[in-house]
Every structure is written in C-alpha cells, then in structure tokens.
Design a protein around this motif. Structure first.
Motif, PDB file in Angstrom:
ATOM      1  N   MET A   1       0.864  -1.171   0.000  1.00  0.00           N
ATOM      2  CA  MET A   1       0.000   0.000   0.000  1.00  0.00           C
ATOM      3  C   MET A   1       0.903   1.224   0.000  1.00  0.00           C
ATOM      4  O   MET A   1       1.822   1.317   0.807  1.00  0.00           O
ATOM      5  CB  MET A   1      -0.866  -0.028   1.263  1.00  0.00           C
ATOM      6  CG  MET A   1      -1.912   1.041   1.290  1.00  0.00           C
ATOM      7  SD  MET A   1      -3.193   0.797   0.059  1.00  0.00           S
ATOM      8  CE  MET A   1      -4.161  -0.462   0.836  1.00  0.00           C
TER       9      MET A   1
ATOM     10  N   VAL B   1       1.506   5.577  -0.537  1.00  0.00           N
ATOM     11  CA  VAL B   1       0.985   6.947  -0.613  1.00  0.00           C
ATOM     12  C   VAL B   1       1.886   7.688  -1.597  1.00  0.00           C
ATOM     13  O   VAL B   1       3.101   7.756  -1.404  1.00  0.00           O
ATOM     14  CB  VAL B   1       1.037   7.634   0.760  1.00  0.00           C
ATOM     15  CG1 VAL B   1       0.513   9.072   0.650  1.00  0.00           C
ATOM     16  CG2 VAL B   1       0.228   6.857   1.778  1.00  0.00           C
TER      17      VAL B   1
ATOM     18  N   LYS C   1      -7.771   6.245  -2.582  1.00  0.00           N
ATOM     19  CA  LYS C   1      -8.002   7.661  -2.311  1.00  0.00           C
ATOM     20  C   LYS C   1      -7.249   8.432  -3.381  1.00  0.00           C
ATOM     21  O   LYS C   1      -6.135   8.051  -3.739  1.00  0.00           O
ATOM     22  CB  LYS C   1      -7.410   7.967  -0.939  1.00  0.00           C
ATOM     23  CG  LYS C   1      -7.812   9.269  -0.317  1.00  0.00           C
ATOM     24  CD  LYS C   1      -7.186   9.288   1.085  1.00  0.00           C
ATOM     25  CE  LYS C   1      -7.471  10.563   1.827  1.00  0.00           C
ATOM     26  NZ  LYS C   1      -6.782  10.536   3.137  1.00  0.00           N
TER      27      LYS C   1
ATOM     28  N   VAL D   1      -3.572   7.384  -2.714  1.00  0.00           N
ATOM     29  CA  VAL D   1      -3.309   6.219  -1.863  1.00  0.00           C
ATOM     30  C   VAL D   1      -3.770   5.014  -2.658  1.00  0.00           C
ATOM     31  O   VAL D   1      -4.920   4.963  -3.108  1.00  0.00           O
ATOM     32  CB  VAL D   1      -4.076   6.282  -0.519  1.00  0.00           C
ATOM     33  CG1 VAL D   1      -3.772   5.048   0.314  1.00  0.00           C
ATOM     34  CG2 VAL D   1      -3.709   7.538   0.232  1.00  0.00           C
TER      35      VAL D   1
ATOM     36  N   GLU E   1      -3.056   0.575  -3.649  1.00  0.00           N
ATOM     37  CA  GLU E   1      -2.327  -0.675  -3.493  1.00  0.00           C
ATOM     38  C   GLU E   1      -1.708  -0.984  -4.843  1.00  0.00           C
ATOM     39  O   GLU E   1      -2.377  -0.876  -5.874  1.00  0.00           O
ATOM     40  CB  GLU E   1      -3.256  -1.792  -3.078  1.00  0.00           C
ATOM     41  CG  GLU E   1      -2.508  -3.036  -2.700  1.00  0.00           C
ATOM     42  CD  GLU E   1      -3.422  -4.232  -2.454  1.00  0.00           C
ATOM     43  OE1 GLU E   1      -3.119  -5.005  -1.563  1.00  0.00           O
ATOM     44  OE2 GLU E   1      -4.429  -4.371  -3.184  1.00  0.00           O
TER      45      GLU E   1
ATOM     46  N   VAL F   1       2.749   2.503   3.244  1.00  0.00           N
ATOM     47  CA  VAL F   1       1.872   2.434   4.405  1.00  0.00           C
ATOM     48  C   VAL F   1       2.238   1.155   5.144  1.00  0.00           C
ATOM     49  O   VAL F   1       2.327   0.091   4.543  1.00  0.00           O
ATOM     50  CB  VAL F   1       0.387   2.393   3.972  1.00  0.00           C
ATOM     51  CG1 VAL F   1      -0.515   2.213   5.179  1.00  0.00           C
ATOM     52  CG2 VAL F   1       0.041   3.651   3.213  1.00  0.00           C
TER      53      VAL F   1
ATOM     54  N   LEU G   1      -3.770   5.026   7.224  1.00  0.00           N
ATOM     55  CA  LEU G   1      -4.104   5.761   5.992  1.00  0.00           C
ATOM     56  C   LEU G   1      -4.583   7.183   6.311  1.00  0.00           C
ATOM     57  O   LEU G   1      -5.290   7.380   7.259  1.00  0.00           O
ATOM     58  CB  LEU G   1      -5.212   5.006   5.231  1.00  0.00           C
ATOM     59  CG  LEU G   1      -4.815   3.671   4.642  1.00  0.00           C
ATOM     60  CD1 LEU G   1      -5.975   3.089   3.855  1.00  0.00           C
ATOM     61  CD2 LEU G   1      -3.610   3.786   3.732  1.00  0.00           C
TER      62      LEU G   1
END
Lengths: 402, 140
Positions: free
Chosen positions: B5, B7, B35, B47, B49, B74, B140
């Motif tokens: 994950m 960012v 996101k 954000v 995966e 993350v 998150l």
C-alpha cells in the motif's frame, strides 16, 4: 526367551483396554514413572505408552479411485487442482504424491520458490471436505472410449481414498546447519549463513521409533494413529536402515529405521494432515502420527524411559556437505539441548529451531491415549517384525536420508 | 506476487503526467485506488495498493521516484492465522525482533504482535503459510 519379571501379552492388554481398565500414559509421562518406580514396577502398572510426532514427511501420498465415468475412461494423465497425479495404474486409480507441485508452478525459477500449492495441499483440501477439480486424459480404447473427463471430486464422493506413505516417521534425523556464506532454503527450513541457526525435526523422547529402538513392538500390522484416524504400519519404510551406528543405549545416532504406513483417508482430519510449502524446496505433507507401545515387559519400560538428554542427533552442514553427499558429521547434539533453544558448535552459540510441532505431537499422543483409555482403539500385534539391526541388507543411500 | 500500500505525492510539475498509466503499461503492475485528490496545477495525492511481480514492482517504484513522485509505504501489519498455524517453530529461524519465539517447556510458538517489525520474513518461510500481511488501515 529372556527371563522377565513382567510378562504381558497383547491379548491381555487388549482385554484390559476393552474393559476400560488399561493404564495408558504418554512417552513423556512414562519417563518420570520409570525413574520413580523402576522398570519392572513401571512395566507392571502401565499397560500402554503412546508416542506422537507431527512433522513434514515428504514420502507421503494418497491412492484415489475416482470412480468410473460414463462413457468409461482409462485415464493415463490426471491432474487434481492442476497438480499432476500418477495414473499409470488401472482405469481410475491414481496416486497423488505430497511433493508434486502445481503443473505451472514457477518452481525455483524465481529463487527461492514459494511452492504455494502441491500434492500435500490437494490431500489436505480433500480431507477438509473441499471439492477438488479433476482432469483426466486418455488415448481411448474399445473398452474405454472416453478420452477426457473433467469434474469436481470430493473425498465423500470418490470410491476409495487411502493415505499411503512409503517412508514416514524417521527414527532420528539430522540437525541441520549451514556453514556457507549465504542463506540457503532446504527441506530442513531456512538456514542462515555461518551456522546462524540449527534446525531439527523430531519430537525427541515422544517420537515413536525413539521409544522402540530395536522394533520389538512396532512391526508390520501395528495399529497406529495416522492423520487423525486409525492407520497401520504395512511394511518397513523405504530406506529403512536399522544398521546405522547406535549409541550405548541402543538408540541410532542418525536417521535409521522408517515406516511405511497406510490408512483410510476418508476418516482422517485436516488438523493432522497439513499441506505445506517449504520455501525454495517444494511442497510436502505434515503428518500427525502416534504409535502405541505395549508394555510387555521391563525391557520395553527401559527403552520408553530414554529421555531427550540421552537422544543424540548428528549435526550436518547443509551448505556444503549435504548437497555434496560427503557424509561428514560435525558432531552430536542431544534433543534436550536442541529443545532448550541454544546449542554450541565449535564454541559458537547457535539458536536452535524446531520444524516439527511438539505442541501437536503431544496432542496426538494425548488423543491416542484417550482412545485407548475409552476402549476405542485396540493394539495390533505385528504379523511380522521389521528388519532389525542384525539382518538388514540396505543399499547405501550416500548419506542422504531425505 | 508482491503488493504494497503506497501513498504517492505528486508535485505541481508532475501532476499532469500519465504516471499511473505508465506503471500499468510498462511495468505490468496492477493498482487499486483507495483515495485520490489531484487538482490540476496543484499538488496531488494518491493512496493505492500496487501489486505485481517483485521485479516489476521494484522497477515501477524506481520509475515513480525518478519521475519526481514522492513514494511512502503504508505500514503493513503481520498477523497470524491461528487456524493455519500448527506451532512448528520454523518462523523463529528468521524473525529478527523475537516477536515469534518459543515458550518453554511447552514449546508453544508465540507471536507477540507488539514486538513485530512487519519485516514479513516469516510469511514465505511458514510451511503452513499462516503468517499474513494485513494493511494497517488506521495509518491511511
């Protein structure tokens, strides 16, 4: 015949089991009893000692008869959940081996390979009641015209399913270290460089063949706990080698005796048959096995009381010696030491790592004890004994016992 | 397959570039957006995966950084599936923090999540594949 103070027969012990009067203890519990009461008294009071082991055992698999189809097929190539099964038997008999990887598994091409699914997992899925996808191909004959079958099978729906393991339950095994300079991934687990860890894989004093080092009670026809159900010892296992050097206490100092075992897969449980993926090595099956040892006389009491501090494993370098099959042994280490979490090799302290679950081996021995106490499990007297240390003609395996 | 994950922070200069498209097209990576807040000519944030072959994953990450995207991971959280774990102890060979250790004399294999550094070394080593990585959504 030796002159013993205690002389019990299988029949006498079985009579007591049927009446719910048999005294049953585990191979860990017996140690203290023999120390406190002495061998003869222990042999008098205790009737059965239960052993247990729970380890990956590669030479395992299942014979499955998936039932005749309409029109009939003489299957020559079979896959179960895309894992190839051996079909060079009669029309719908196949053998699924525990270490067979999925057909398109990348293997060790991306090293170390993950081997996420294989024969061992197929067996566990079947035992867990899951549907397994079967594909069968054939060349077609006048009597078996069908050339392809594709269907889902379940353990309940197949005609027969027999767990048949050609070599299980090794009597003693190597303690693996890695003296090379890189991490290696073996069937003995991950081994960090420069002897970063030492891995071992038996339940020690609870392990079946450690408790009957000369195979005086465990033989062909012995009834056992296998994968959560009743199974049988059907022959000496492949590579059974009772002629290996033994310590003064009679216990082999390295991998020696083995057992060939079978049992009805339909009655087994996924808790005691677990498909496993050994990083960089392949797939396998972890087998829960327990063997009852009848306390026929004080000699049997003597051997079941041998404890971890008197059981020795050979230390083998899997970085160089094992792949080169040199047969070199770096030393001996006791199971008491191995279970303590640390051992010493040439002045270096090494953390020890078990690959065999002692927690679940104890569960197996306990469960078998309860079955016998409740009169649900009778002892099977061997119809023939396993070859002993004096008589075996074992072809050398080049110090490789995997 | 490897998944993380991430960012991603896009600066004003790169926000109008088809960067995610290139990740898919050139590096065969799969993405799953959780996101996204990107305004034209302003800084943006995604954000997501990212999933793919470990080699592609590394190359994709390198591409992102070279393109001027700030990448933050993350934190994952390692958990043990108690139904699958049969308490052998193989994981203790690689666990660097001692989160996985053996309790004696029971020889029970204990997982102390508080000591886990989420290095994930235990995941492929566990024979029963009982160690699972779950994304820590609270981060998150």
């Amino acid at each position: 015949m030796a002159n013993y103070q205690v002389n019990k027969t299988y029949q006498e012990i079985n009579e007591k089991i049927k009446k719910g009067q048999a005294v049953v203890v585990t191979a860990e519990e017996i140690i203290d009893i023999v120390r406190r009461k002495g061998e003869a008294e222990a042999a008098r009071t205790v009737d059965v000692v239960t052993t247990g082991t729970f380890s990956p055992m590669c030479s395992s698999g299942a014979i499955i008869n998936f039932g005749h189809t309409k029109p009939p097929i003489k299957a020559s190539k079979v896959w179960l959940n895309n894992v190839p099964a051996y079909a060079g038997l009669a029309a719908v008999d196949v053998y699924i081996g525990a270490t067979e990887p999925t057909e398109d598994d990348p293997l060790n091409k991306v090293y170390p390979g993950e081997f996420k699914y294989g024969g061992g997992h197929v067996i566990q899925d079947l035992v867990a009641g899951k549907a397994v996808h079967l594909v069968a191909e054939a060349y077609g004959t006048d009597c078996y015209p069908n050339k392809r079958v594709e269907k889902d099978i379940t353990l309940k729906g197949v005609v027969n399913a027999v767990l048949f393991n050609p070599r299980n339950c090794y009597q003693n095994y190597n303690c693996a270290v890695n003296l090379s300079n890189r991490t290696i991934y073996t069937y003995m687990g991950p081994l960090r460089p420069r002897a970063g860890n030492a891995n071992f894989c038996t339940s020690g004093q609870l392990s079946p063949l450690f408790n009957d080092p000369y195979y005086r009670t465990i033989g062909i026809g012995t009834r056992i706990f296998l994968g959560g159900a009743v199974g049988y010892v059907c022959f000496p296992g492949t590579q059974h080698n009772p002629g290996k050097p033994r310590g003064e206490n009679g216990v082999p100092l390295g991998p020696a005796g083995t057992l060939m075992v079978l049992g009805d897969l339909k009655k087994m449980s996924p808790r005691y048959l677990v498909g496993v993926s050994l990083l960089g090595y392949g797939c396998s099956l972890t087998v829960g096995m327990g063997i009852p040892i009848p306390m026929l006389n004080e000699d049997i009491a003597h051997y079941v009381a041998i404890s971890d501090d008197q059981l020795l494993a050979p230390i083998v370098d899997y970085g160089h010696d094992y792949p080169a099959a040199t047969g070199r042994i770096l030393g001996q280490v006791s199971y008491a030491q191995l279970k303590s979490g640390k051992m010493n090799l040439d002045g270096q302290e090494i953390p020890t790592v078990p690959l065999s679950s002692l927690v679940r081996a104890r569960e197996v021995a306990q469960l078998l004890k309860e079955w016998i106490e409740k009169g649900q499990f009778l002892l099977g007297e061997p119809v023939d004994m396993l070859p002993g240390s004096e008589e075996v003609h074992c072809v050398r395996t080049g110090s490789r016992d995997s | 397959m490897h998944a993380e994950m991430l960012v991603l922070q896009f600066s004003r200069e790169v926000v109008d570039q088809p960067i995610i498209y290139r990740l898919v097209k050139d590096f065969s990576l799969e993405f799953n957006l959780l996101k996204a807040a990107i305004n034209p000519r302003q800084e943006g944030l995604i954000v997501m995966e990212l999933r793919g072959h470990p080699k592609d994953f590394r190359r994709g990450l390198k591409y992102l950084r070279e393109s001027g995207v700030k990448v933050k991971k993350v934190a994952g959280e390692v958990r043990r599936n108690e139904d699958l774990c049969y308490q052998c102890g193989t994981c203790t060979a690689v666990c660097p923090s001692g989160a996985l250790h053996i309790e004696r004399p029971d020889m029970a294999v204990v997982f102390d999540a508080a000591r886990c550094s989420a290095c994930e070394l235990c995941c492929p080593v566990c024979p029963a594949r009982a160690m699972e990585v779950k994304l820590n959504r609270s981060a998150l």
